[in-house]
Design a protein around this motif. Structure first.
Motif, short mmCIF file in Angstrom:
data_model
loop_
_atom_site.label_atom_id
_atom_site.label_comp_id
_atom_site.label_asym_id
_atom_site.label_seq_id
_atom_site.Cartn_x
_atom_site.Cartn_y
_atom_site.Cartn_z
N LEU A 5 -29.71 -1.29 2.27
CA LEU A 5 -30.12 -1.40 0.86
C LEU A 5 -29.73 -0.15 0.08
O LEU A 5 -29.33 -0.24 -1.09
CB LEU A 5 -31.64 -1.61 0.77
CG LEU A 5 -32.18 -2.93 1.34
CD1 LEU A 5 -33.69 -3.00 1.18
CD2 LEU A 5 -31.53 -4.12 0.65
N LEU A 6 -29.83 1.02 0.72
CA LEU A 6 -29.46 2.27 0.04
C LEU A 6 -27.95 2.33 -0.22
O LEU A 6 -27.50 2.73 -1.30
CB LEU A 6 -29.90 3.47 0.87
CG LEU A 6 -31.41 3.69 0.99
CD1 LEU A 6 -31.71 4.83 1.97
CD2 LEU A 6 -32.02 4.00 -0.37
N LEU A 7 -27.16 1.92 0.78
CA LEU A 7 -25.71 1.97 0.64
C LEU A 7 -25.20 0.97 -0.39
O LEU A 7 -24.25 1.25 -1.13
CB LEU A 7 -25.04 1.70 2.00
CG LEU A 7 -25.15 2.81 3.04
CD1 LEU A 7 -24.62 2.35 4.39
CD2 LEU A 7 -24.41 4.06 2.58
N THR A 8 -25.81 -0.20 -0.44
CA THR A 8 -25.39 -1.23 -1.39
C THR A 8 -26.08 -1.11 -2.73
O THR A 8 -25.80 -1.88 -3.66
CB THR A 8 -25.66 -2.63 -0.81
OG1 THR A 8 -27.05 -2.74 -0.47
CG2 THR A 8 -24.82 -2.88 0.44
N ARG A 9 -27.02 -0.17 -2.83
CA ARG A 9 -27.77 0.09 -4.07
C ARG A 9 -28.49 -1.17 -4.57
O ARG A 9 -28.58 -1.41 -5.77
CB ARG A 9 -26.84 0.63 -5.15
CG ARG A 9 -26.23 1.98 -4.78
CD ARG A 9 -25.43 2.56 -5.92
NE ARG A 9 -24.89 3.86 -5.56
CZ ARG A 9 -24.16 4.62 -6.37
NH1 ARG A 9 -23.89 4.20 -7.60
NH2 ARG A 9 -23.71 5.79 -5.96
N ILE A 10 -28.99 -1.93 -3.64
CA ILE A 10 -29.78 -3.12 -3.99
C ILE A 10 -31.24 -2.69 -4.12
O ILE A 10 -31.80 -2.12 -3.19
CB ILE A 10 -29.65 -4.21 -2.91
CG1 ILE A 10 -28.20 -4.69 -2.84
CG2 ILE A 10 -30.59 -5.37 -3.19
CD1 ILE A 10 -27.94 -5.64 -1.70
N PRO A 11 -31.87 -2.92 -5.27
CA PRO A 11 -33.28 -2.54 -5.44
C PRO A 11 -34.17 -3.27 -4.45
O PRO A 11 -33.93 -4.45 -4.12
CB PRO A 11 -33.60 -2.97 -6.88
CG PRO A 11 -32.28 -3.10 -7.55
CD PRO A 11 -31.31 -3.53 -6.48
N TYR A 12 -35.18 -2.56 -3.96
CA TYR A 12 -36.10 -3.17 -3.01
C TYR A 12 -36.79 -4.39 -3.61
O TYR A 12 -37.04 -5.38 -2.92
CB TYR A 12 -37.16 -2.16 -2.57
CG TYR A 12 -38.26 -2.79 -1.75
CD1 TYR A 12 -38.04 -3.15 -0.42
CD2 TYR A 12 -39.51 -3.08 -2.31
CE1 TYR A 12 -39.03 -3.76 0.33
CE2 TYR A 12 -40.50 -3.68 -1.57
CZ TYR A 12 -40.26 -4.01 -0.26
OH TYR A 12 -41.25 -4.62 0.48
#
Length: 231
Positions: free
Chosen positions: A45-52
């Motif tokens: 999620l951090l690498l793809t910058r997808i919000p939690y």
């Protein structure tokens, strides 16, 4: 604006069941399925910058199943009802001592290290299941989100290292192992006990419930005392 990420549910399930296979194959507590799933999904999620929030929306059904899963833990409890009736005084005493110890130790350490009353209140209910911990922490002036984080951390530590500690201390009684795990590591520890032994899971389920009730009742009295001693 949140967007439903349809693949978040399959991703979660694949990560968990793959981690479970690794745990079964290599039989090491460090490969706890929940811990491995977190190690995989959080960096993704951090690498793809997808919000939690987006990820959670796509897999919210798993969160909705949490409460029925906790209720289902009552089945092994029912199966061991005859033993529980015979030992109820010892069980209540153990859970009382376990709850009091869990509240006092974490909160005292936090206050001695300079934590604010808000943080200390958030840490106090760390050893009970998440909904109870969030309610208790909030009622004491803490931050429910921090309480939830502490619950998850304590649960993972218990699930990963609990049985290793029991074995090193030569604690073999199933009732003792189950009560200790349920008192210290709530639902995550109970789930681990249920995987290892049916009877352990039953006693851990019992401790999970009893300690939740005891913590809810004692927390408003224990916290001011600790605050006056160490605050």
């Amino acid at each position: 604006m949140m967007h439903n990420i349809w693949w978040s549910l399959p991703l979660t399930l694949v990560a968990f069941f793959a981690a479970r296979k690794l745990s079964v194959r290599f039989k090491t507590p460090l490969l706890n399925p929940l811990l491995v799933s977190m190690v995989v999904i959080i960096p993704f999620l951090l690498l793809t910058r997808i919000p939690y929030e987006d990820y959670f929306q796509g897999s919210e059904v798993l969160n909705d199943l949490l409460q029925p899963a906790v209720v289902a833990l009552a089945f092994p409890l029912y199966e061991q009802l005859h033993q529980i009736r015979a030992r109820w005084k010892s069980i209540i005493t153990i859970c009382f001592i376990g709850s009091l110890t869990a509240m006092c130790t974490g909160t005292s350490v936090a206050l001695l290290l300079g934590a604010s009353p808000e943080i200390a209140a958030s840490i106090l209910p760390k050893s009970v299941t998440t909904p109870i911990a969030m309610a208790v922490g909030g009622s004491l002036g803490g931050v429910p989100a921090i309480s939830a984080m502490c619950v998850i951390l304590v649960g993972i530590l218990g699930a990963v290292f609990g049985h290793t500690l029991f074995n090193n201390l030569h604690i073999s009684a199933k009732a003792a192992r189950g009560l200790a795990m349920g008192s210290a590591s709530h639902a995550l520890g109970t789930a681990r006990c249920a995987e290892v032994d049916f009877q352990e899971g039953a006693f851990s389920s019992l401790a999970l419930v009893v300690c939740g009730v005891i913590t809810s009742l004692l927390a408003p009295f224990v916290f001011p005392i600790l605050l006056s001693l160490w605050g």
